[in-house]
Design an enzyme around this catalytic site. Sequence first.
Site, PDB file in Angstrom:
ATOM      1  N   LYS A  93      71.001 104.290  64.033  1.00  0.00           N
ATOM      2  CA  LYS A  93      70.212 103.909  62.866  1.00  0.00           C
ATOM      3  C   LYS A  93      70.251 105.103  61.926  1.00  0.00           C
ATOM      4  CE  LYS A  93      65.312 103.264  62.098  1.00  0.00           C
ATOM      5  NZ  LYS A  93      65.266 103.059  60.658  1.00  0.00           N
ATOM      6  N   GLY A 154      55.865 102.841  57.113  1.00  0.00           N
ATOM      7  CA  GLY A 154      54.496 103.052  57.584  1.00  0.00           C
ATOM      8  C   GLY A 154      53.422 102.562  56.632  1.00  0.00           C
ATOM      9  N   ALA A 181      61.262  98.610  57.853  1.00  0.00           N
ATOM     10  CA  ALA A 181      60.164  99.370  57.239  1.00  0.00           C
ATOM     11  C   ALA A 181      59.298  98.536  56.301  1.00  0.00           C
ATOM     12  CB  ALA A 181      60.659 100.584  56.478  1.00  0.00           C
ATOM     13  N   GLY A 182      57.999  98.735  56.444  1.00  0.00           N
ATOM     14  CA  GLY A 182      57.046  98.171  55.492  1.00  0.00           C
ATOM     15  C   GLY A 182      56.266  96.970  55.978  1.00  0.00           C
TER      16      GLY A 182
END
Lengths: 252, 67
Positions: A93, A154, A181-182
């Site tokens: 990643k 985050g 993410a998010g």
Amino acid sequence: MIIAGRQFSSRLIIGTGKYRSYEQMRSAHEASGAEMVTVAVRRVPLDRSSESFLDYLSPSLQILPNTAGCYTAEDAVRTARLAREALQTDLLKLEVIGDQTTLFPDNEQTLEAARILVKEGFVVLPYFNDDLIMAKKLLDAGCAAIMPLAAPIGSGLGVQNPANLRIMREQLPDATMIVDAGVGTASDAAIAMELGADGVLMNTAIAESEDPAKMATAMKLAIEAGRLAYEAGRMPKRLYASASSPLSGVIK
Amino acid sequence: MKVFVNGELREVKISTLAELITELDLPVARIAIELNREVVRRSDWDSTMLKDEDRIEIVHFVGGGKN
């Protein structure tokens, strides 16, 4: 979900950070049904013995090392090489951060690192801004998937730009697209899947919830539901009502 | 001989990378080592000689999802 020819039956990839204990992490991993978890690379502490964190991961899980914390292509490439040497996996990643406050990716450095790593045989899964042109460049560079963000890392804000995800899905129908993410709660994951994502990667939404194992179950179900809805094809949106019952035969 | 290990300057009385790991008493499973910014494969630790001011990075894995 297929990544570089490898089939995963779960469309959820989860992180290993921010849990209150390793036991809590393990129970969340089990509940999530995820087959792949991501881990970070850091210096070994020299002044104290450290527990082997990897021992707390189920041996059946595919480990996806990440380059979290890297701010340049060079550091990301070095981190990737170290990860591959330690874990004997080509999966990576790729994350190259551009700014500490937002943790937004540095797309330019990400692309540079991706080009180097693909040449070295890595299966590169890059985190990047939700941008179609960048997605195309990453795929042209040979990345195995694209991992656009939904919102800052985050933040738990959920999908902030659904149109961008939808456009990427429509324009890149063959690409494996994992929203990274998010995500904050189950409905966010479902929305990402309804927009056509092949999978979702998350950490904080599960780890910082009050009951991570329960939230992991919620995410698993939301991702399944969202995928089914995407495959089923939603009805068109209309501004006005459309009666479900026949208009004729109503008693007078 | 003085070498940098994870950014710290250390006086060591060893000559190979493998001996450094033993001296530091590190668990050897699933760590990786860089010497002067190049990865040294595990199979080469024994034969890798260190010299003064070498920069060694020893990494392992920690919990982390994002950054």
